[in-house]
Design a protein around this motif. Structure first.
Motif, short mmCIF file in Angstrom:
data_model
loop_
_atom_site.label_atom_id
_atom_site.label_comp_id
_atom_site.label_asym_id
_atom_site.label_seq_id
_atom_site.Cartn_x
_atom_site.Cartn_y
_atom_site.Cartn_z
N SER A 115 1.12 -1.17 0.02
CA SER A 115 -0.10 0.02 0.10
C SER A 115 0.99 1.37 0.04
O SER A 115 1.95 1.16 0.46
CB SER A 115 -1.07 0.15 1.11
N TYR A 116 0.19 2.33 -0.38
CA TYR A 116 1.08 3.67 -0.34
C TYR A 116 1.86 3.96 1.03
O TYR A 116 2.93 4.18 1.17
CB TYR A 116 0.39 4.68 -0.85
N TYR A 117 1.04 3.47 2.16
CA TYR A 117 1.44 3.87 3.27
C TYR A 117 2.51 2.83 3.93
O TYR A 117 3.52 3.44 4.53
CB TYR A 117 0.19 3.82 4.36
N MET A 118 2.31 1.49 3.34
CA MET A 118 3.23 0.79 3.83
C MET A 118 4.74 1.03 3.13
O MET A 118 5.81 0.52 3.51
CB MET A 118 2.77 -0.94 3.56
N THR A 119 4.49 1.46 1.79
CA THR A 119 5.88 1.97 1.27
C THR A 119 6.65 2.93 2.12
O THR A 119 7.82 3.09 2.13
CB THR A 119 5.44 2.56 -0.30
N TYR A 120 5.72 3.91 2.53
CA TYR A 120 6.32 4.97 3.83
C TYR A 120 6.91 4.30 4.80
O TYR A 120 7.98 4.52 5.11
CB TYR A 120 5.26 5.90 3.97
N VAL A 121 6.56 3.17 5.21
CA VAL A 121 6.84 2.51 6.43
C VAL A 121 8.37 1.87 6.01
O VAL A 121 9.12 1.81 6.83
CB VAL A 121 5.91 1.30 6.84
N ALA A 122 8.30 1.29 4.71
CA ALA A 122 9.42 0.73 4.21
C ALA A 122 10.66 1.77 4.38
O ALA A 122 11.71 1.59 4.67
CB ALA A 122 9.34 -0.02 3.01
N LEU A 123 10.37 3.02 3.71
CA LEU A 123 11.35 4.03 3.69
C LEU A 123 11.75 4.57 5.27
O LEU A 123 12.78 4.90 5.35
CB LEU A 123 10.58 5.08 2.85
N CYS A 124 10.94 4.61 6.05
CA CYS A 124 11.34 4.94 7.45
C CYS A 124 12.34 3.85 7.97
O CYS A 124 12.98 4.11 8.65
CB CYS A 124 9.87 4.78 8.27
N ILE A 178 24.39 4.19 4.17
CA ILE A 178 23.24 3.32 4.33
C ILE A 178 23.85 2.24 3.74
O ILE A 178 24.17 2.14 2.48
CB ILE A 178 21.91 3.61 3.84
N THR A 179 24.34 1.13 4.51
CA THR A 179 24.84 -0.40 3.97
C THR A 179 24.21 -1.59 4.44
O THR A 179 23.64 -1.54 5.54
CB THR A 179 26.29 -0.15 4.67
N PHE A 180 24.13 -2.27 3.28
CA PHE A 180 23.47 -3.68 3.64
C PHE A 180 24.38 -4.67 3.14
O PHE A 180 25.31 -4.48 2.50
CB PHE A 180 22.13 -3.70 2.71
N GLU A 181 23.86 -5.94 3.91
CA GLU A 181 24.73 -7.14 3.14
C GLU A 181 24.06 -7.44 2.10
O GLU A 181 22.64 -7.45 1.83
CB GLU A 181 24.66 -8.28 4.29
N ASP A 182 24.79 -7.75 0.77
CA ASP A 182 23.99 -8.13 -0.40
C ASP A 182 23.43 -9.44 -0.03
O ASP A 182 23.84 -10.39 0.41
CB ASP A 182 25.20 -8.33 -1.30
N GLY A 183 21.97 -9.34 -0.71
CA GLY A 183 20.82 -10.63 -0.44
C GLY A 183 20.23 -10.35 0.68
O GLY A 183 19.26 -11.22 0.88
N TYR A 184 20.42 -9.04 1.58
CA TYR A 184 19.48 -8.82 2.61
C TYR A 184 18.10 -8.77 2.24
O TYR A 184 17.55 -8.15 1.21
CB TYR A 184 19.95 -7.76 3.25
N GLU A 185 17.13 -9.42 2.90
CA GLU A 185 15.73 -9.11 2.80
C GLU A 185 15.15 -8.96 4.18
O GLU A 185 15.53 -9.60 5.06
CB GLU A 185 15.09 -10.23 1.84
N TRP A 186 13.99 -8.05 4.23
CA TRP A 186 13.23 -7.66 5.45
C TRP A 186 12.11 -7.31 5.08
O TRP A 186 11.67 -6.66 4.15
CB TRP A 186 13.88 -6.33 6.23
N ILE A 187 10.97 -8.19 5.84
CA ILE A 187 9.61 -7.92 5.62
C ILE A 187 8.95 -7.87 6.79
O ILE A 187 9.04 -8.37 7.91
CB ILE A 187 9.03 -9.31 5.02
N SER A 188 8.00 -6.61 6.95
CA SER A 188 7.58 -6.34 8.17
C SER A 188 6.68 -7.22 8.78
O SER A 188 5.89 -8.10 8.37
CB SER A 188 6.94 -4.91 8.08
N GLU A 189 6.14 -7.09 9.97
CA GLU A 189 4.99 -7.49 10.71
C GLU A 189 3.65 -6.79 9.73
O GLU A 189 3.66 -5.97 9.15
CB GLU A 189 4.69 -7.23 12.09
N GLU A 190 2.64 -7.50 9.91
CA GLU A 190 1.43 -7.25 9.31
C GLU A 190 0.65 -5.80 9.86
O GLU A 190 0.83 -5.78 11.17
CB GLU A 190 0.27 -8.22 9.50
N GLY A 191 0.22 -4.91 8.84
CA GLY A 191 -0.07 -3.61 9.45
C GLY A 191 -1.47 -3.50 8.63
O GLY A 191 -1.91 -4.37 8.09
N LYS A 192 -2.00 -2.22 8.77
CA LYS A 192 -3.43 -1.88 8.17
C LYS A 192 -3.28 -1.45 6.88
O LYS A 192 -4.30 -1.57 6.22
CB LYS A 192 -4.01 -1.01 9.30
#
Length: 473
Positions: free
Chosen positions: A170-179, A196-210
């Motif tokens: 959702s548009y708001y959840m994209t904002y959450v990802a940017l935060c 801003i540094t990541f390990e190559d291959g890193y993946e994060w998915i949030s908990e469920e939101g509204k």
């Protein structure tokens, strides 16, 4: 003599560099960003062919002691080679100001200028891109597929070499990802510089939101929200019917609701109304009732257990206590009853098989609520404060909060009051820029991340709105 030769060599190198720029060649040095608040595509047809500054990048360590074996960093030294990429075709991230606000916040925190572009053109895998939202890049597609597989509304980040995908469904959840990107992944490198540094291959998915901001949290944090008008979904008809030999026009949009697949809208000419049925996949009219004696038809909800539309009569003829049941397939009247609570709004709660009824006061007293069982036996009453300058309409419930659209007779701004199930008011969220300023908000329901609101005034329409922060950061 050797010194003279070195001077000549330097002069030749400088002359060659000036010639390159004179011919319109570009380097992979970062450039000042253009106007990131417009839809203009700042990307050229071709990408730079200069050497990848990340080539051969080895293990790095931050000042906090974090170690990255295969680091992917947005900055190299004090420069940024990544560009912020959004969708050319499918996103409203520019319309709602999210891209522009993110770039401003990013530049403020990191002290560098990042250029923006769209995904209009295919590019090399070596192109360094921060992919925001639903782009056509493989990394965005994978991330959104993973988010979808997790279920519900979620945000995510996925790092794949030179591509960092940041998105939500959702548009708001994209904002959450940017935060998440800005709040939890800015590090200080071993030289004390921010990155801003990541390990190559890193993946994060949030908990469920509204899928939209929580008005309670927003109120607690003094964050202002707004209902952003997106588009008109449909202009409703003004059908006519013969009543006692007289042709009557039903031209006033009143209550509305949904079963998740269809939208039902009442066109009123009290004491009767005609119900229109729209397929929300196409917003085509797929059904129309005869004139039904259902009063003002001020609000409509769908009872999924009993497969019926439930309509608030909202007239003095029934002591304001009338409730009508209509078959959603045939759009015929099943039954009319009176309940022990005067009401102008009704909402079915499928999780508990209960009904929520609402009725405004006399312009000064509190708004009245009643929670009933599936047979309309009152379980408890509660009340919440209301603005006497706003007219009460139908409402909706999102499993935790009550959203009650309120009509402001003067001005171009309409409002939605938000209550919890104890009647605590968390403020009136404004809705700006609704076309045709005389528009009266009538009903409301949620359709995914979209809030669907009935708009009465001029030509009756049903509109799509997004609940977003008034200011993203």
């Amino acid at each position: 003599m050797k010194a003279i030769k070195r001077i000549i060599a330097l002069l030749l190198a400088l002359t060659f560099t000036v010639a390159l720029f004179a011919c319109g060649q570009t380097t992979d040095e970062p450039r000042q960003s253009g106007d990131s608040g417009t839809k203009a595509d700042t990307q050229s047809d071709t990408e730079s062919e200069t050497e990848d500054p990340f080539s051969g990048q080895s293990e790095s360590e931050t000042e906090q002691g974090q170690t990255f074996e295969n680091p992917v960093s947005l900055l190299t030294g004090s420069k940024i080679f990544f560009k912020c990429v959004s969708s050319y075709e499918k996103t409203k991230l520019v319309d709602i100001g999210l891209i522009d606000a993110f770039i401003s916040e990013f530049e403020s925190r990191l002290g560098v200028v990042m250029e923006t572009k769209t995904d209009r053109y295919e590019v090399k895998e070596s192109s360094r891109e921060l992919l925001v939202g639903e782009t056509n890049r493989a990394q965005s597609i994978k991330l959104l597929a993973d988010i979808g597989a997790a279920g519900g509304f979620r945000a995510g980040i996925y790092v794949d070499g030179n591509k960092i995908a940041v998105a939500g469904n959702s548009y708001y959840m994209t904002y959450v990802a940017l935060c998440e990107l800005l709040d939890h992944h800015i590090v200080t490198d071993s030289k004390g510089a921010l990155n801003i540094t990541f390990e190559d291959g890193y993946e994060w998915i949030s908990e469920e939101g509204k899928g939209y901001p929580d008005p309670v949290e927003a109120a607690q944090n003094d964050q202002k929200l707004t209902f952003f008008f997106d588009s008109h979904l449909v202009q409703t008809l003004s059908p006519t019917a013969s009543i006692n030999g007289r042709i009557v026009m039903f031209s006033t949009l009143q209550g509305g609701g949904s079963d998740g697949t269809y939208c039902y809208v009442a066109q009123d000419n009290e004491p009767n109304a005609i119900i229109l049925k729209y397929d929300m996949a196409t917003w085509e009219l797929v059904g129309q009732s005869q004139a039904l004696p259902i009063g003002h038809a001020n609000d409509i909800t769908y009872d999924s257990k009993r497969n019926r539309l439930v309509i608030s009569d909202c007239t003095a003829d029934m002591g304001w206590c009338g409730i009508h049941f209509v078959d959603p397939e045939t759009l015929t009247l099943i039954e009319t009853i009176t309940v022990g609570f005067g009401n102008a709004a009704v909402e079915y709660i499928p999780e508990t098989d209960q009904y929520l009824l609402g009725a405004g006061g006399d312009g000064s007293s509190n708004y009245q609520f009643a929670l009933t069982d599936g047979d309309f036996n009152i379980l408890r009453r509660f009340e919440g404060s209301q603005d006497p300058n706003l007219v009460n309409q139908g409402f909706m419930y999102d499993q935790s909060l009550i959203f009650a659209p309120r009509y402001a007779e003067e001005g171009t701004v309409q409002y939605v009051a938000v209550y919890d199930m104890d009647g605590t008011l968390y403020g009136h969220i404004p809705s700006y820029d609704i076309p045709e300023p005389s528009t009266e908000v009538e009903f409301m329901f949620r359709w995914g991340e979209v809030f669907v609101i009935g708009l009465n005034g001029g030509d009756d329409k049903v509109g799509a709105f997004y609940l977003i922060p008034e200011n993203w950061w």
